[in-house]
Write a protein that holds these residues in place. Structure first.
Motif, PDB file in Angstrom:
ATOM      1  N   THR A 132       1.459  10.942  -1.248  1.00 25.24           N
ATOM      2  CA  THR A 132       1.806   9.671  -1.882  1.00 25.24           C
ATOM      3  C   THR A 132       2.846   8.873  -1.109  1.00 25.24           C
ATOM      4  N   GLU A 133       3.570   9.511  -0.170  1.00 28.04           N
ATOM      5  CA  GLU A 133       4.590   8.810   0.601  1.00 28.04           C
ATOM      6  C   GLU A 133       4.474   9.215   2.066  1.00 28.04           C
ATOM      7  N   ALA A 157      -4.168   7.851  -2.048  1.00 31.86           N
ATOM      8  CA  ALA A 157      -3.193   7.958  -3.137  1.00 31.86           C
ATOM      9  C   ALA A 157      -1.804   7.466  -2.732  1.00 31.86           C
ATOM     10  N   ARG A 159       1.512   5.663  -2.330  1.00 33.78           N
ATOM     11  CA  ARG A 159       2.275   4.663  -3.080  1.00 33.78           C
ATOM     12  C   ARG A 159       3.335   3.995  -2.205  1.00 33.78           C
ATOM     13  N   SER A 160       3.700   4.648  -1.089  1.00 28.91           N
ATOM     14  CA  SER A 160       4.622   4.012  -0.144  1.00 28.91           C
ATOM     15  C   SER A 160       4.202   4.364   1.276  1.00 28.91           C
ATOM     16  N   CYS A 184      -5.510   1.581  -0.579  1.00 26.67           N
ATOM     17  CA  CYS A 184      -4.440   2.263  -1.323  1.00 26.67           C
ATOM     18  C   CYS A 184      -4.053   1.380  -2.512  1.00 26.67           C
ATOM     19  N   GLY A 186      -2.740   1.855  -5.304  1.00 30.77           N
ATOM     20  CA  GLY A 186      -1.498   2.124  -6.026  1.00 30.77           C
ATOM     21  C   GLY A 186      -0.249   1.869  -5.212  1.00 30.77           C
ATOM     22  N   LEU A 187      -0.381   1.261  -4.037  1.00 27.48           N
ATOM     23  CA  LEU A 187       0.750   1.056  -3.142  1.00 27.48           C
ATOM     24  C   LEU A 187       1.782   0.110  -3.771  1.00 27.48           C
ATOM     25  N   THR A 188       3.045   0.561  -3.831  1.00 31.98           N
ATOM     26  CA  THR A 188       4.125  -0.264  -4.384  1.00 31.98           C
ATOM     27  C   THR A 188       5.264  -0.475  -3.396  1.00 31.98           C
ATOM     28  N   PRO A 211      -1.439  -4.021  -8.354  1.00 32.90           N
ATOM     29  CA  PRO A 211      -0.223  -3.449  -8.931  1.00 32.90           C
ATOM     30  C   PRO A 211       1.027  -4.115  -8.371  1.00 32.90           C
TER      31      PRO A 211
END
Length: 367
Positions: A132-133, A157, A159-160, A184, A186-188, A211
């Protein structure tokens, strides 16, 4: 009174890798404590010496959730060890490793472009769909479109993702960044060269089902002179669409002075600003005070000293009262120091010198 194993595990999480492995053999209670995932949640493995890594480290890799891998690129043996660590850490794709940070140490050999490390990372990520990172800011080699596309294809998956590294060349184009956002969902948090952004990328951030983006790091260097400036009205739309967005801007010394104003668009919600251009920045400092008063929390400036700069910094201090850090790497007047300490009530650290001192300058901590 003996500490609970949960607390011991938290304490052990701060130990270097060799000490963690040694703690496993001290006593039965410590042996049991070292099997807690919390003891391995933050783990750094350094491949930077002839000693290498402990033989039994692979036993603990299933417990590691956040891994920082530091590799000395000057040694082919250390690079091979780093690749083996990557392979074992990501083997199986069973969702164990969540965050990976790769950091390169030392001076690379002449004409070495890091292709073995980059390709080895791609090979290791084949089954790492739960990562996720991913932080590649410490990898000083040019990252290509093909490499970044390969990473995000294998790690949907995420997120960063941070690819704003220290390379002198931006090798990632706007279409690749659009692929990152698409593959991606869900990337925030995203870190890129600003030259990798485009009007289309910002428009993708405005899509209704996108998102909320919370963190955007932009490195601005010479490549920007070959791109079209991003309009302020689009930044305003992005800020409204993503109200929690915080932008960290770094202006490198290779960025031509002519392009600095086009980077500092007033509607960018700048949280951390690093003006490292070593050029005259009077107008830019005044612009920062007017545009980012409601968002700026950290400021770093490298510019020649002058009475006019002192005036601009005092004015900035009265406007940007949310500042927590300010670092100015030129001599300033006592009035500048007093202004920041008076108006910025949340100030925690600052580097403001009223006379020349030997470098590196020490930072003053207030809290």
């Amino acid at each position: 009174m003996e500490l609970p194993e949960e607390i011991l595990a938290h304490i052990f999480s701060f130990l270097p890798l060799w000490d963690k492995c040694n703690a496993f053999t001290v006593c039965r209670r410590w042996n049991s404590t070292m099997t807690y995932p919390s003891a391995w949640r933050q783990t750094e493995i350094r491949c930077d010496s002839e000693i290498g890594v402990p033989e039994r480290f692979s036993e603990f890799l299933p417990l590691v959730r956040n891994l920082k891998l530091s590799v000395s690129v000057s040694s082919s043996e250390n690079r091979r060890t780093g690749l083996e660590v990557l392979r074992q850490a990501l083997a199986g794709g069973e969702g164990r490793l969540r965050a990976l940070c790769v950091n390169c140490l030392g001076n690379p050999p002449l004409f070495y472009a890091g292709q073995d490390l980059l390709q080895g990372l791609l090979d290791a990520l084949t089954a790492a769909s739960s990562l996720t990172e991913l932080d590649l800011r410490g990898v000083p080699f040019t990252l290509s479109d093909a490499f970044v596309k390969g990473v995000v294809t294998l790690c949907p998956a995420l997120r960063s993702l941070f690819i704003n590294n220290g390379s002198l060349v931006c090798g990632v184009g706007g279409e690749t960044v659009r692929d990152v956002l698409r593959l991606c969902p869900g990337l925030t948090a995203l870190g890129v060269f600003q030259a990798s952004l485009s009007q289309d990328v910002l428009q993708d951030l405005l899509l209704p089902r996108r998102p909320a983006l919370k963190q955007l790091e932009l490195r601005c260097e010479r490549s920007l002179k070959y791109t079209t400036p991003l309009p302020d009205h689009t930044w305003a739309q992005v800020s409204r669409m993503h109200p929690a967005l915080a932008v960290d801007l770094e202006l490198d010394h290779t960025l031509p002075e002519l392009h600095v104003p086009s980077v500092l668009q007033p509607s960018i919600p700048v949280r951390h600003l690093r003006l490292l251009t070593w050029t005259w920045l009077l107008d830019e400092v005044r612009l920062v005070g007017r545009s980012y008063a409601n968002t700026l929390e950290a400021l770093e400036v490298q510019t020649p000293p002058s009475a006019e700069l002192n005036e601009a910094l005092v004015e900035l201090a009265t406007r940007c009262t949310r500042l927590r850090e300010v670092h100015c790497y030129c001599v300033v007047s006592p009035e500048v120091v007093a202004a920041f300490r008076k108006h910025c009530t949340d100030l925690r650290r600052y580097t403001l010198k009223t006379r020349k001192e030997p470098h590196p300058w020490t930072c003053t901590s207030l809290r």
